[in-house]
Structures are given as structure tokens and as C-alpha cells.
Design a protein around this motif. Structure first.
Motif, mmCIF file in Angstrom:
data_model
loop_
_atom_site.group_PDB
_atom_site.id
_atom_site.type_symbol
_atom_site.label_atom_id
_atom_site.label_comp_id
_atom_site.label_asym_id
_atom_site.label_seq_id
_atom_site.Cartn_x
_atom_site.Cartn_y
_atom_site.Cartn_z
ATOM 1 N N LYS A 150 0.706 -9.105 21.874
ATOM 2 C CA LYS A 150 1.924 -9.023 22.271
ATOM 3 C C LYS A 150 2.738 -8.667 20.889
ATOM 4 O O LYS A 150 3.860 -8.631 21.122
ATOM 5 N N LEU A 151 2.109 -8.551 19.762
ATOM 6 C CA LEU A 151 2.942 -8.294 18.392
ATOM 7 C C LEU A 151 3.578 -6.944 18.471
ATOM 8 O O LEU A 151 3.010 -5.896 19.132
ATOM 9 N N SER A 152 4.816 -6.736 17.975
ATOM 10 C CA SER A 152 5.630 -5.752 18.173
ATOM 11 C C SER A 152 5.446 -4.887 16.747
ATOM 12 O O SER A 152 6.265 -3.751 16.531
ATOM 13 N N VAL A 153 4.547 -5.205 15.950
ATOM 14 C CA VAL A 153 4.104 -4.594 14.599
ATOM 15 C C VAL A 153 2.784 -3.807 15.022
ATOM 16 O O VAL A 153 1.793 -4.172 15.747
ATOM 17 N N PRO A 154 2.545 -2.822 14.311
ATOM 18 C CA PRO A 154 1.611 -1.866 14.285
ATOM 19 C C PRO A 154 0.149 -2.722 13.834
ATOM 20 O O PRO A 154 0.283 -3.446 12.731
ATOM 21 N N ILE A 155 -0.885 -2.827 14.406
ATOM 22 C CA ILE A 155 -2.177 -3.532 13.855
ATOM 23 C C ILE A 155 -3.349 -2.633 13.854
ATOM 24 O O ILE A 155 -3.489 -1.827 14.502
ATOM 25 N N LEU A 156 -3.841 -2.320 12.551
ATOM 26 C CA LEU A 156 -5.139 -1.603 12.366
ATOM 27 C C LEU A 156 -6.126 -2.417 11.784
ATOM 28 O O LEU A 156 -5.949 -3.230 10.690
ATOM 29 N N CYS A 157 -7.177 -2.406 12.590
ATOM 30 C CA CYS A 157 -8.497 -3.292 12.333
ATOM 31 C C CYS A 157 -9.642 -2.506 11.708
ATOM 32 O O CYS A 157 -9.823 -1.034 12.487
ATOM 33 N N PHE A 158 -10.318 -3.001 10.667
ATOM 34 C CA PHE A 158 -11.538 -2.351 9.974
ATOM 35 C C PHE A 158 -12.753 -3.222 10.264
ATOM 36 O O PHE A 158 -12.449 -4.141 9.679
ATOM 37 N N ILE A 208 0.941 -1.196 -0.124
ATOM 38 C CA ILE A 208 -0.067 -0.073 0.016
ATOM 39 C C ILE A 208 0.827 1.124 -0.078
ATOM 40 O O ILE A 208 1.643 1.519 1.081
ATOM 41 N N ASP A 209 0.834 1.858 -1.241
ATOM 42 C CA ASP A 209 1.817 3.104 -1.307
ATOM 43 C C ASP A 209 3.180 2.408 -1.095
ATOM 44 O O ASP A 209 3.785 1.396 -1.766
ATOM 45 N N ASN A 210 4.108 2.895 -0.196
ATOM 46 C CA ASN A 210 5.468 2.676 0.300
ATOM 47 C C ASN A 210 5.572 1.483 1.386
ATOM 48 O O ASN A 210 6.635 1.222 1.854
ATOM 49 N N ILE A 242 -10.226 4.171 3.199
ATOM 50 C CA ILE A 242 -9.587 3.276 4.090
ATOM 51 C C ILE A 242 -8.167 3.442 3.872
ATOM 52 O O ILE A 242 -7.238 3.430 4.710
ATOM 53 N N LYS A 243 -7.837 3.486 2.422
ATOM 54 C CA LYS A 243 -6.305 3.577 2.083
ATOM 55 C C LYS A 243 -5.771 4.812 2.640
ATOM 56 O O LYS A 243 -4.355 4.925 3.307
ATOM 57 N N SER A 244 -6.463 6.063 2.818
ATOM 58 C CA SER A 244 -5.773 7.400 3.373
ATOM 59 C C SER A 244 -5.480 7.095 4.725
ATOM 60 O O SER A 244 -4.671 7.555 5.311
ATOM 61 N N PHE A 245 -6.399 6.460 5.330
ATOM 62 C CA PHE A 245 -6.395 6.268 6.780
ATOM 63 C C PHE A 245 -5.029 5.437 7.263
ATOM 64 O O PHE A 245 -4.263 5.623 8.021
ATOM 65 N N SER A 294 2.194 5.990 8.883
ATOM 66 C CA SER A 294 3.312 7.000 8.875
ATOM 67 C C SER A 294 3.504 7.325 10.448
ATOM 68 O O SER A 294 4.681 7.579 10.842
ATOM 69 N N TYR A 295 2.749 7.430 11.087
ATOM 70 C CA TYR A 295 2.788 7.591 12.342
ATOM 71 C C TYR A 295 3.595 6.635 13.304
ATOM 72 O O TYR A 295 4.428 6.815 14.111
ATOM 73 N N TYR A 296 2.863 5.427 13.149
ATOM 74 C CA TYR A 296 3.794 4.283 13.918
ATOM 75 C C TYR A 296 4.991 4.168 13.459
ATOM 76 O O TYR A 296 5.733 3.350 14.320
#
Length: 316
Positions: free
Chosen positions: A186-194, A104-106, A282-285, A291-293
């Protein structure tokens, strides 16, 4: 319900056309028709407010519409590349959950979501979006892989609930969901749920432990279906409309309760009316939040997710 929505939509369109005609007549013939125009504009505003205010049960119906976009519909629109991965490496592949690696983008991401069908035949193949234990174990395998390769995780929630058949219980449905809840926390990567449609019970929670939870405006998210609650509360499954009124299952209810973080506004008849528009939102969000995480450490990402869930239900 949808007939009523379409009737209101047609009335709105007719009023808008009448107002345009009156304004044109007023301008071209130098006639003062402001009283009639103001009257129609007031009537239009009332209809628009009525259209935007849907009851909880109407939102349940919209979230279940067979034309509503699925996980695959969004993946096709937000990813420049996507490779689907299959199987839980223990039993078999579960088609009611799709997952894989996308771009998704970069950002290279892992995407996992419930998958319903767009027709009866596909719904049967996908078990109406109700996963078996192997579906949740596939999801966890992909999430652990994402953590290993430092890929953020995106999940799309759209299920009436986990499959409750005998074979699912024999293969450890409850354990599979519980383990996902534990491991996702416990996962160390960001998770975004929709939540893109119907978020039901533990079937939704099994891929719903995220740093941020976002709902489409007309989606629903609850511990049980309105039919299930009405069977328990009213001893009558036909009273699902009344049950949905007390369940606090709409996106606005859950935003007020601070269970979700963002609402994505939908078109008049739901996301099914303009899939491309919702996909862009959704993509924009996703791009904005990832980028924040990027600026946070692994410990900060885990802590943020932990604190989010600890704050749910806090009484002031």
C-alpha cells in the motif's frame, strides 16, 4: 565447485594467450597459421559457453559465498551520503537488517537490506543475515517514514530466511513478516528490490514487495532452501543438488516466469569478482527507474505494484 570454475577460467586465459601469440607470429613472420588459430578460437568459444552455463546448484553456492558483496558494500559504493538508523521502537535493534537514509545522485532514498558478515565473527553478530521480528519492524518503521517524506525505497535481499528460533516465534515472527507484506503493498512511494545473494522464504519476502524486482545473475530466490526441499521431497537433506534442479530458483528461471523484472549480469565468478562494476550497474538501474517513477502519481505507483503481483502465476 569453485575449483572447477577457476580451472575453466585458467584454461580460457591460457587459450587467449596462445591465440595472441599465434596471431603475432603469423603477422610478424608472414606465416599462415589460420587453421591452428581457428581451432583454438573454436575451443575457446566452447569453454566460454561452458563457463557461462552454471547449474542451479552452482549458483546457490556462488550466492552463499562469504566473499559475496553485502548490503553495506553496495551502500558504500552507490550512495554519496548515508545515515544508518537503528531500532524498531518496540524491542531493540536487529543488526541482521540495516537501514537508513541515503543520497543516490539527485535522489534522496531510504535503503533497507539484509546484512550478512564478511567473516565468521561478523556473521555471528549479524545472525548470518537471518532477521528477528524486530528487524522486520525496523524495516517497516523506515518504510513508513520514507512514505511520509516522499522518499523512494530501495531494498537489498540476501538471507537464508527469517530466524526460526523460539524467541523469534514468541515475539511474532510470522505477524511481523505478514504485516510488512500488507503495508508494502500500500505504500505510495516507488519500491525497487534487489536480490543480491540468497533470497530465502518469507525472510526475503518481508522486504521484497516492490514495483520492480531485480536479481543479480548468480543470486537465487525461492520459497525454501534446496536442503529444506530435499528433506521434504527426498527425505534426504544431502540431495540438495538434485532439489535445486527442480526449484526454478535462478534469475533466468524467475525472469521467464515473470516473477522478476530484470537480471544484472555478473562477472565470471560472481559479483565478488568486481564489486565496483556491479555497484555501477545497480546505481544506473536505480537512477533510470526512479526517473521514470517521478512521472507517475501516487495512485499509479500503487496500482502498478498491485498489478505486477496480480499477474504472477497467470495461466494463459
Amino acid at each position: 565447485m569453485f575449483m572447477l570454475i577457476n580451472d575453466i577460467k585458467n584454461q580460457i586465459q591460457n587459450l587467449e594467450d596462445d591465440i595472441k601469440k599465434l596471431k603475432l607470429i603469423s603477422t610478424s613472420n608472414d606465416i599462415d597459421l589460420s587453421d591452428k588459430i581457428n581451432h583454438l578460437e573454436q575451443k575457446l568459444k566452447e569453454l566460454q559457453n561452458k563457463a557461462c552455463t552454471k547449474t542451479p546448484y552452482e549458483k546457490v553456492c556462488i550466492s552463499r559465498d562469504i566473499k559475496r558483496p553485502t548490503t553495506n558494500d553496495y551502500i558504500k559504493r552507490i550512495c554519496s551520503t548515508f545515515i544508518e538508523l537503528h531500532g524498531d521502537r518496540l524491542f531493540k535493534d536487529d543488526p541482521s537488517i540495516v537501514g537508513g537514509i541515503g543520497k543516490i545522485d539527485n535522489f534522496n532514498v531510504t535503503i533497507i537490506g539484509h546484512q550478512k558478515g564478511n567473516d565468521v565473527h561478523e556473521n555471528i553478530k549479524r545472525n548470518f543475515g537471518m532477521p528477528h521480528p524486530e528487524g522486520y519492524r525496523k524495516a517497516l518503521r523506515l518504510m513508513k517514514q520514507a512514505e511520509k517524506f516522499k522518499r523512494p525505497i530501495i531494498t537489498f535481499i540476501d538471507t537464508p530466511g527469517a530466524f526460526c528460533g523460539l524467541e523469534a516465534e514468541q515475539r511474532g515472527q510470522g505477524e511481523a513478516i505478514a504485516k510488512n507484506l500488507l503495508e508494502m503493498s500500500k505504500l505510495s512511494v516507488p519500491i525497487l528490490c534487489f536480490v543480491i545473494g540468497e533470497g530465502g522464504s518469507g525472510g526475503a519476502l518481508g522486504i521484497g514487495v516492490g514495483n520492480e524486482i531485480c536479481m543479480l545473475e548468480h543470486s537465487v530466490y525461492s520459497v525454501i532452501s534446496p536442503e529444506g526441499l530435499s528433506s521434504i521431497l527426498f527425505k534426504d537433506p544431502s540431495k540438495s543438488k538434485e532439489a535445486s534442479e527442480v526449484m526454478k530458483l535462478t534469475s533466468h528461471d524467475l525472469k521467464n516466469l515473470k516473477i522478476i523484472d530484470k537480471i544484472i549480469k555478473e562477472p565470471f565468478n560472481g559479483a565478488q569478482e568486481d564489486v565496483d562494476l556491479i555497484s555501477k550497474k545497480i546505481k544506473s538501474f536505480i537512477v533510470d527507474r526512479l526517473s521514470y517513477y517521478e512521472t507517475l502519481s501516487e495512485a499509479e505507483i500503487i496500482s502498478q505494484r498491485y498489478n505486477k503481483f496480480r499477474e504472477i502465476g497467470r495461466c494463459l
